[in-house]
Design an enzyme around this catalytic site. Structure first.
Site, PDB file in Angstrom:
ATOM      1  N   CYS A   7      -1.407   6.222   3.710  1.00 59.47           N
ATOM      2  CA  CYS A   7      -0.649   4.976   3.890  1.00 59.47           C
ATOM      3  C   CYS A   7       0.004   4.563   2.566  1.00 59.47           C
ATOM      4  CB  CYS A   7      -1.593   3.873   4.389  1.00 59.47           C
ATOM      5  SG  CYS A   7      -0.865   2.229   4.350  1.00 59.47           S
ATOM      6  N   CYS A  10      -1.366   1.256   1.153  1.00 59.86           N
ATOM      7  CA  CYS A  10      -2.713   1.446   0.586  1.00 59.86           C
ATOM      8  C   CYS A  10      -2.596   2.047  -0.816  1.00 59.86           C
ATOM      9  CB  CYS A  10      -3.562   2.360   1.468  1.00 59.86           C
ATOM     10  SG  CYS A  10      -4.260   1.584   2.932  1.00 59.86           S
ATOM     11  N   ASP A  33       9.840  -6.111  -2.814  1.00 63.28           N
ATOM     12  CA  ASP A  33      10.339  -5.202  -1.779  1.00 63.28           C
ATOM     13  C   ASP A  33      11.402  -4.278  -2.394  1.00 63.28           C
ATOM     14  OD1 ASP A  33      10.495  -5.425   1.636  1.00 63.28           O
ATOM     15  OD2 ASP A  33      12.030  -4.266   0.581  1.00 63.28           O
ATOM     16  N   HIS A  49      -6.862  -1.619   4.577  1.00 56.71           N
ATOM     17  CA  HIS A  49      -5.864  -1.152   5.542  1.00 56.71           C
ATOM     18  C   HIS A  49      -6.036  -1.853   6.891  1.00 56.71           C
ATOM     19  CE1 HIS A  49      -2.842   1.496   7.234  1.00 56.71           C
ATOM     20  NE2 HIS A  49      -3.611   1.605   8.307  1.00 56.71           N
ATOM     21  N   ASN A  90       6.563  -8.828  10.521  1.00 50.74           N
ATOM     22  CA  ASN A  90       7.073  -8.010  11.614  1.00 50.74           C
ATOM     23  C   ASN A  90       5.905  -7.240  12.223  1.00 50.74           C
ATOM     24  OD1 ASN A  90       9.794  -8.760  11.162  1.00 50.74           O
ATOM     25  ND2 ASN A  90       9.940  -7.261   9.502  1.00 50.74           N
ATOM     26  N   THR A  98       8.419  -1.221   9.976  1.00 52.99           N
ATOM     27  CA  THR A  98       8.599   0.180   9.586  1.00 52.99           C
ATOM     28  C   THR A  98       7.421   0.717   8.793  1.00 52.99           C
ATOM     29  OG1 THR A  98       9.790  -0.479   7.579  1.00 52.99           O
ATOM     30  CG2 THR A  98      11.114   0.002   9.547  1.00 52.99           C
ATOM     31  N   HIS A 101       1.231  -1.032   7.717  1.00 56.31           N
ATOM     32  CA  HIS A 101       0.155  -1.674   6.952  1.00 56.31           C
ATOM     33  C   HIS A 101       0.593  -3.128   6.866  1.00 56.31           C
ATOM     34  CE1 HIS A 101      -2.801  -1.642   3.350  1.00 56.31           C
ATOM     35  NE2 HIS A 101      -2.352  -2.884   3.437  1.00 56.31           N
ATOM     36  N   HIS A 103       1.867  -6.676   6.288  1.00 56.47           N
ATOM     37  CA  HIS A 103       2.484  -7.262   5.093  1.00 56.47           C
ATOM     38  C   HIS A 103       3.262  -8.497   5.475  1.00 56.47           C
ATOM     39  CE1 HIS A 103       5.118  -4.152   6.764  1.00 56.47           C
ATOM     40  NE2 HIS A 103       6.149  -4.892   6.404  1.00 56.47           N
ATOM     41  N   HIS A 105       6.442 -10.816   4.322  1.00 53.45           N
ATOM     42  CA  HIS A 105       7.645 -10.901   3.489  1.00 53.45           C
ATOM     43  C   HIS A 105       7.775 -12.340   3.002  1.00 53.45           C
ATOM     44  CE1 HIS A 105       9.626  -7.092   5.019  1.00 53.45           C
ATOM     45  NE2 HIS A 105       8.808  -7.326   6.031  1.00 53.45           N
TER      46      HIS A 105
HETATM   47  P1  DGP Z   1       8.870  -4.021   7.682  1.00 55.15           P
HETATM   48  O1  DGP Z   1      10.232  -3.731   8.254  1.00 55.15           O
HETATM   49  O2  DGP Z   1       8.396  -5.453   8.019  1.00 55.15           O
HETATM   50  O3  DGP Z   1       7.853  -2.963   8.039  1.00 55.15           O
HETATM   51  O4  DGP Z   1       9.072  -4.010   6.105  1.00 55.15           O
HETATM   52  C1  DGP Z   1       8.732  -2.949   5.285  1.00 55.15           C
HETATM   53  C2  DGP Z   1       9.338  -3.232   3.938  1.00 55.15           C
HETATM   54  O5  DGP Z   1       8.744  -2.372   2.992  1.00 55.15           O
HETATM   55  C3  DGP Z   1      10.845  -3.013   3.854  1.00 55.15           C
HETATM   56  O6  DGP Z   1      11.510  -4.252   3.618  1.00 55.15           O
HETATM   57  C4  DGP Z   1      11.030  -2.072   2.689  1.00 55.15           C
HETATM   58  C5  DGP Z   1       9.687  -2.083   1.998  1.00 55.15           C
HETATM   59  N1  DGP Z   1       9.305  -0.823   1.411  1.00 55.15           N
HETATM   60  C6  DGP Z   1       9.289   0.387   2.027  1.00 55.15           C
HETATM   61  N2  DGP Z   1       8.855   1.333   1.173  1.00 55.15           N
HETATM   62  C7  DGP Z   1       8.585   0.688  -0.004  1.00 55.15           C
HETATM   63  C8  DGP Z   1       8.101   1.139  -1.272  1.00 55.15           C
HETATM   64  O7  DGP Z   1       7.816   2.319  -1.502  1.00 55.15           O
HETATM   65  N3  DGP Z   1       7.966   0.193  -2.234  1.00 55.15           N
HETATM   66  C9  DGP Z   1       8.279  -1.111  -2.020  1.00 55.15           C
HETATM   67  N4  DGP Z   1       8.107  -1.967  -3.048  1.00 55.15           N
HETATM   68  N5  DGP Z   1       8.722  -1.570  -0.837  1.00 55.15           N
HETATM   69  C10 DGP Z   1       8.880  -0.674   0.153  1.00 55.15           C
END
Ligand code: DGP
Length: 117
Positions: A7, A10, A33, A49, A90, A98, A101, A103, A105
């Site tokens: 993950c 994680c 992000d 997780h 989301n 996407t 795990h 999260h 925003h």
């Molecule tokens: P969601 O669509 O709610 O699953 O948002 C996932 C967010 O994670 C998306 O806005 C981009 C962010 N994201 C994806 N990969 C990485 C990463 O490797 N590092 C960081 N800092 N953010 C990431």
């Protein structure tokens, strides 16, 4: 769908990827992000997780409260309290989740009149 051993968040939360934390607590970390949707866009992530909001269990109540408190702490540190900010979770495909795990925003620094995404 990623399990804890495979993950991205994680790995970030463990510190293994060297990601800078904006804030952290016993049970959660906050980092920027990689695809910001606002001038300030920070993710608040449990160290443990949990794939999605729907997967929270009663034993996770302290952690879930800590996620909210850390989100507000991030907003304060980012200077968002005066203008206001948005916290979004989301859950599932239709919401656009996407990373599997849990999260939060934390978004701010511009007018957020439209829905995220
Ligand atoms: P969601 O669509 O709610 O699953 O948002 C996932 C967010 O994670 C998306 O806005 C981009 C962010 N994201 C994806 N990969 C990485 C990463 O490797 N590092 C960081 N800092 N953010 C990431």
């Amino acid at each position: 769908m990623a399990d804890a051993a495979n993950c991205l968040f994680c790995a970030i939360a463990s510190g293994a990827l060297g990601t800078e934390f904006i804030a952290e607590s016993d049970r959660a970390v906050a980092f920027r992000d990689i695809q910001p949707q606002a001038p300030s866009h920070v993710l608040v992530v449990p160290r443990q997780h949990v794939a999605a909001l729907r997967d929270l269990e009663p034993d996770d109540d302290v952690m879930a409260a800590e996620l909210l408190r850390l989100a507000a702490e991030v907003a304060r540190r980012e200077g968002l309290l005066a203008g206001g900010y948005r916290v979004v979770i989301n859950d599932g495909d239709d919401a656009g989740q996407t990373v599997h795990h849990l999260h939060l925003h934390v978004l701010g620094g511009r007018k957020l009149n439209e829905p995220l995404g």
